[in-house]
Design an enzyme around this catalytic site. Structure first.
Site, PDB file in Angstrom:
ATOM      1  N   LEU A  42       0.874  -1.165   0.000  1.00 17.39           N
ATOM      2  CA  LEU A  42       0.000   0.000   0.000  1.00 17.39           C
ATOM      3  C   LEU A  42       0.911   1.214   0.000  1.00 17.39           C
ATOM      4  O   LEU A  42       1.914   1.235   0.710  1.00 17.39           O
ATOM      5  CB  LEU A  42      -0.883   0.027   1.255  1.00 17.39           C
ATOM      6  CG  LEU A  42      -2.153  -0.822   1.266  1.00 17.39           C
ATOM      7  CD1 LEU A  42      -2.820  -0.720   2.633  1.00 17.39           C
ATOM      8  CD2 LEU A  42      -3.122  -0.383   0.187  1.00 17.39           C
ATOM      9  N   ASP A  43       0.559   2.215  -0.781  1.00 19.96           N
ATOM     10  CA  ASP A  43       1.381   3.416  -0.830  1.00 19.96           C
ATOM     11  C   ASP A  43       1.449   4.078   0.539  1.00 19.96           C
ATOM     12  O   ASP A  43       0.576   3.900   1.380  1.00 19.96           O
ATOM     13  CB  ASP A  43       0.814   4.401  -1.850  1.00 19.96           C
ATOM     14  CG  ASP A  43       0.890   3.855  -3.268  1.00 19.96           C
ATOM     15  OD1 ASP A  43       1.936   3.301  -3.632  1.00 19.96           O
ATOM     16  OD2 ASP A  43      -0.108   3.981  -4.000  1.00 19.96           O
ATOM     17  N   LYS A  44       2.477   4.882   0.735  1.00 16.50           N
ATOM     18  CA  LYS A  44       2.670   5.578   1.995  1.00 16.50           C
ATOM     19  C   LYS A  44       1.455   6.409   2.367  1.00 16.50           C
ATOM     20  O   LYS A  44       1.081   6.501   3.544  1.00 16.50           O
ATOM     21  CB  LYS A  44       3.916   6.461   1.908  1.00 16.50           C
ATOM     22  CG  LYS A  44       4.260   7.192   3.190  1.00 16.50           C
ATOM     23  CD  LYS A  44       5.544   8.001   3.024  1.00 16.50           C
ATOM     24  CE  LYS A  44       5.896   8.730   4.308  1.00 16.50           C
ATOM     25  NZ  LYS A  44       7.154   9.516   4.169  1.00 16.50           N
TER      26      LYS A  44
END
Length: 220
Positions: A42-44
């Site tokens: 999952l992206d930051k």
């Protein structure tokens, strides 16, 4: 048979989906066994469900495009999407993937009548008083880099907040931000709608290690 371990975490905003790095990684959220790793990412700036395990066969299955599985996202978007925009999300939109135009696969999309029951984000999103926002649910069978954000932007409604809610029947319902829960192998496979016997042959060949540590502890 190796004694694999399976953890589900509600990944907080601002945390990288990795263990390496000096700060802002999963090791800052909880103490995990050293042999496990995230399945996908999952992206930051995204939140929600992240599966962490040392089961390589399961990792391969979930990341291989030919074994497309359902993954649902709750997205808070800027503006109020039209029926045409929702239809475009469902039928496929053109986004940029690795510098090339890519048309997304068919998906399920709908506008939510009310905001979902989610923990508050820290920090909260920046609201614009002059622009309304809307929550939508988007269910995909693929996972390109920043796909949901690219899709909503392509139809004219940028994503303000993004939460991965589920993978098949595995959800973060009732989780607090940063909470980690450990699952038994049979339960994880059942919730992911995977026939466990399909993987027995591969797992028998695996060199996975057995753990004796207690369940993961969340950092305070």
């Amino acid at each position: 048979m190796p004694n694999y371990r399976y953890f589900v975490i509600y990944k907080p905003f601002g945390i990288l989906s990795q263990f390496s790095g000096e700060e802002g990684t999963l090791k800052d959220v909880a103490d995990f066994p050293p042999e496990v790793y995230p399945v996908g990412r999952l992206d930051k700036d995204s939140e929600g469900l992240l599966l962490i395990t040392d089961d390589k066969s399961l990792n391969h299955y979930l990341l291989d495009p030919k074994f497309g599985h359902l993954r649902s996202y709750l997205a808070q978007v800027e503006g109020i999407p039209t029926e045409e925009a929702i239809s475009q999300l469902q039928s496929g939109t053109e986004i940029n993937v690795d510098g090339k135009v890519y048309r997304t696969k068919k998906a399920f999309a709908k506008i939510l009548s009310e905001a979902p029951d989610l923990p508050e984000r820290n920090p909260p999103i920046r609201y614009r008083k002059s622009v309304p926002d809307t929550w939508i649910q988007l269910t995909l069978t693929e996972g390109k880099n920043r796909q949901v954000r690219k899709m909503t932007a392509a139809v004219g409604y940028p994503t303000l907040r993004l939460v991965r809610w589920s993978m098949e029947k595995l959800t973060i319902s009732g989780f607090a931000v940063g909470e980690v829960r450990e699952f038994e192998k049979e339960e994880i496979y059942r919730l992911l709608n995977i026939q466990l016997k399909t993987f027995e042959k591969d797992q028998n060949k695996s060199n996975g290690k057995t753990f004796s540590q207690p369940s993961v502890k969340r950092k305070q």
